[in-house]
Design an enzyme around this catalytic site. Structure first.
Site, PDB file in Angstrom:
ATOM      1  CE  LYS A  40       0.707  -2.072   3.907  1.00  0.00           C
ATOM      2  NZ  LYS A  40       0.316  -3.135   4.777  1.00  0.00           N
ATOM      3  CD  GLU A  87      -9.095  -6.494  -3.839  1.00  0.00           C
ATOM      4  OE1 GLU A  87      -9.614  -6.260  -4.930  1.00  0.00           O
ATOM      5  OE2 GLU A  87      -9.425  -5.904  -2.786  1.00  0.00           O
ATOM      6  N   GLY A 109      -6.531  -6.322   3.492  1.00  0.00           N
ATOM      7  CA  GLY A 109      -6.020  -7.705   3.582  1.00  0.00           C
ATOM      8  C   GLY A 109      -6.760  -8.624   2.626  1.00  0.00           C
ATOM      9  CD  GLU A 168       2.736  -2.433   7.213  1.00  0.00           C
ATOM     10  OE1 GLU A 168       3.526  -2.303   6.276  1.00  0.00           O
ATOM     11  OE2 GLU A 168       1.785  -3.225   7.174  1.00  0.00           O
ATOM     12  CG  ASP A 215      -1.097   0.114   7.101  1.00  0.00           C
ATOM     13  OD1 ASP A 215      -0.391  -0.367   6.205  1.00  0.00           O
ATOM     14  OD2 ASP A 215      -2.214  -0.342   7.413  1.00  0.00           O
ATOM     15  CE  LYS A 251      -3.601  -1.437   4.830  1.00  0.00           C
ATOM     16  NZ  LYS A 251      -3.626  -2.089   6.139  1.00  0.00           N
ATOM     17  N   GLY A 264      -2.341 -10.466   8.050  1.00  0.00           N
ATOM     18  CA  GLY A 264      -1.948 -11.843   8.323  1.00  0.00           C
ATOM     19  C   GLY A 264      -1.648 -12.605   7.046  1.00  0.00           C
TER      20      GLY A 264
HETATM   21  N1  HSE Z   1       0.089  -3.723   9.092  1.00  0.00           N
HETATM   22  C1  HSE Z   1      -1.099  -3.881   8.331  1.00  0.00           C
HETATM   23  C2  HSE Z   1      -2.280  -3.990   9.283  1.00  0.00           C
HETATM   24  C3  HSE Z   1      -0.999  -5.115   7.477  1.00  0.00           C
HETATM   25  O1  HSE Z   1      -2.058  -4.145  10.482  1.00  0.00           O
HETATM   26  O2  HSE Z   1      -3.409  -3.894   8.840  1.00  0.00           O
HETATM   27  C4  HSE Z   1      -2.063  -5.208   6.423  1.00  0.00           C
HETATM   28  O3  HSE Z   1      -1.953  -4.186   5.477  1.00  0.00           O
END
Ligand code: HSE
Length: 436
Positions: free
Chosen positions: A105, A129, A134, A190, A201, A205, A302
């Site tokens: 992302k 995607e 996830g 991450e 993060d 997204k 995950g």
């Molecule tokens: N570090 C991210 C989370 C992983 O915790 O959602 C998935 O993008």
């Protein structure tokens, strides 16, 4: 059955999951596709670690360059993460005529606008995607399933780590640092967990979702971002008493030629479906002018869920490779060149309801001073609660406001925190009702 030959960059948590699916689900995938996916090469700096996989038929390398330029690779899966060297490897792969699938992302949010035209100019596909939500196929839903709609709003719980931490803090009162350590062990966080905790993060997204929803160019640097690191179990308790749960939300709404884009811990009513998204689950709520409200739910992080989304992208490309890439929907759901520059709405102009937690001296007139400043800024209160006395002489006061401009609220708070009877340490949380 001719094969689509896959090269993998990164055998970490997600890469291991992708290799596992490609090896273990071969028959199912071939039945769905009418052709086989073959993992021909994989690169990782640590090849010694036992991943519980039989990689005997796979050419292994420590150097990613050996995969992105290999003649026998049709599609490169980038699962290194981060901005660089992932960006350089993806550019090289596209320049060498390989399709690309990524879960990255950060890469798409920051460099998507240079990658999409490059891929389009070479008739190559770029799938991402797994970068949002996830294992939830939410980008496919937005790009294809909702293509007939003008999107009116996007709300998302987009970070599994934060949702897991907030859920466990609420359920068990476990301290923040302990829960974060568990999230890291489960492979949710991450490499640098501040990206999760500080909302970066989620902002990556959200900027992808907003660009796709509104046909805009990605403006990641403009997303207003606040993390969850200042939330305490006592805030969680206070908000619960008021009928709310705290969730780290990404929110995007169009306003004419501009977009409101913000990431912050948010009070959501207990009755809202988003309040009931727990643990590492994510949810994305999209409202369209014809479809009305829709919601997509599933594991947001995950190994196995994220790998599931990666492999679905590979399969989409396998259906059209090598000649039919034009039959795929454009990566961002609008024809390249038809996405517009859209300004980001200044945060001061955003209108919200607020939860404010103050520590004030327990003496006559303090609340009157606070409420008179709010009145000066035309801020109306829904509730004000003074909590029990503390051992110190200061007491917590919690206020809920009606909808107000963020600029007015911030101006009021600057004056309130300069009062001698009010401590500077204030927590301001925004509140959403989802009743639109
Ligand atoms: N570090 C991210 C989370 C992983 O915790 O959602 C998935 O993008």
């Amino acid at each position: 059955m001719n094969e689509l030959r896959v090269g993998l960059l990164g055998l970490g948590t997600i890469g291991t999951g992708v290799a596992r699916i490609l090896l273990e689900q071969q028959e199912l995938i071939a039945r769905r596709l009418g052709r086989r996916l073959r993992l021909v090469a994989a690169a990782d700096r640590d090849l010694a670690r036992d991943r519980g996989l039989d990689l005997a038929g796979v050419r292994l390398a420590e150097d990613a360059a050996a995969v992105v330029t290999a003649d026998d690779v049709d599609l490169v899966v980038e699962l290194i993460g981060g901005y660089e060297p992932a960006r350089s490897f993806v550019m090289t792969a596209l320049e060498h005529g390989k399709h690309v699938v990524t879960a990255n992302k950060a890469l798409i949010a920051k460099h998507g606008e240079e990658l999409f035209p490059l891929a389009a100019s070479r008739q190559l596909a770029i799938g991402f995607e797994a970068s949002v939500g996830g294992g939830i196929p939410c980008l496919k839903a937005l790009r294809e399933g909702l293509a007939a709609n003008a999107v009116e709003s996007v709300y998302g719980i987009l970070n599994g780590t934060c949702n897991y931490i907030l859920t466990r803090m609420e359920r068990e009162g476990t301290p923040f640092d302990d829960v974060l350590r568990d999230a890291q062990q489960l492979g949710y966080a991450e490499a640098d967990p501040t990206f999760d905790i500080e909302g970066i993060d989620t902002a990556h997204k959200l900027s992808i979702l907003a660009a796709m929803a509104f046909g805009a160019r990605i403006r990641f640097d403009d997303v207003f971002t606040e993390g969850i690191d200042r939330i305490t179990p006592s805030d969680i308790e206070s908000t619960r008493e008021l009928g709310y749960r705290i969730k780290l939300l990404g929110i995007a709404k169009p306003h004419g030629d501009s977009i409101e884009m913000r990431v912050h811990p948010t009070l959501v009513p207990m009755s809202s479906p988003l309040a009931n998204v727990s643990d590492s689950y994510n949810a994305v709520m999209v409202s369209g002018d014809f479809v009305e409200n829709t919601m997509y739910f599933g594991r947001g992080a995950g190994e196995r869920p994220t790998a599931s989304a990666v492999v679905a992208d590979i399969m989409d490309i396998a259906r059209v490779h090598p000649d039919g890439v034009r039959f795929l929907a454009p990566p961002m759901g609008f024809v390249e060149g038809e996405r517009r520059e859209m300004a980001t709405m200044p945060m001061a102009d955003v209108e919200c309801e607020y939860y404010v937690r103050l520590m004030v001296r327990d003496e006559p007139g303090v609340i009157a001073s606070v409420t008179s400043i709010l009145a000066d800024q035309r801020i109306s209160l829904e509730a004000i609660i003074q909590k029990e006395r503390h051992a110190t002489r200061n007491v917590p006061v919690v206020m809920l406001t009606h909808e107000t401009r963020e600029g007015n609220l911030q101006a009021a708070m600057a004056r309130i925190t300069s009062l001698e009877a009010v401590e500077e340490d204030v927590l301001i949380l925004r509140k959403e009702q989802f009743d639109a």
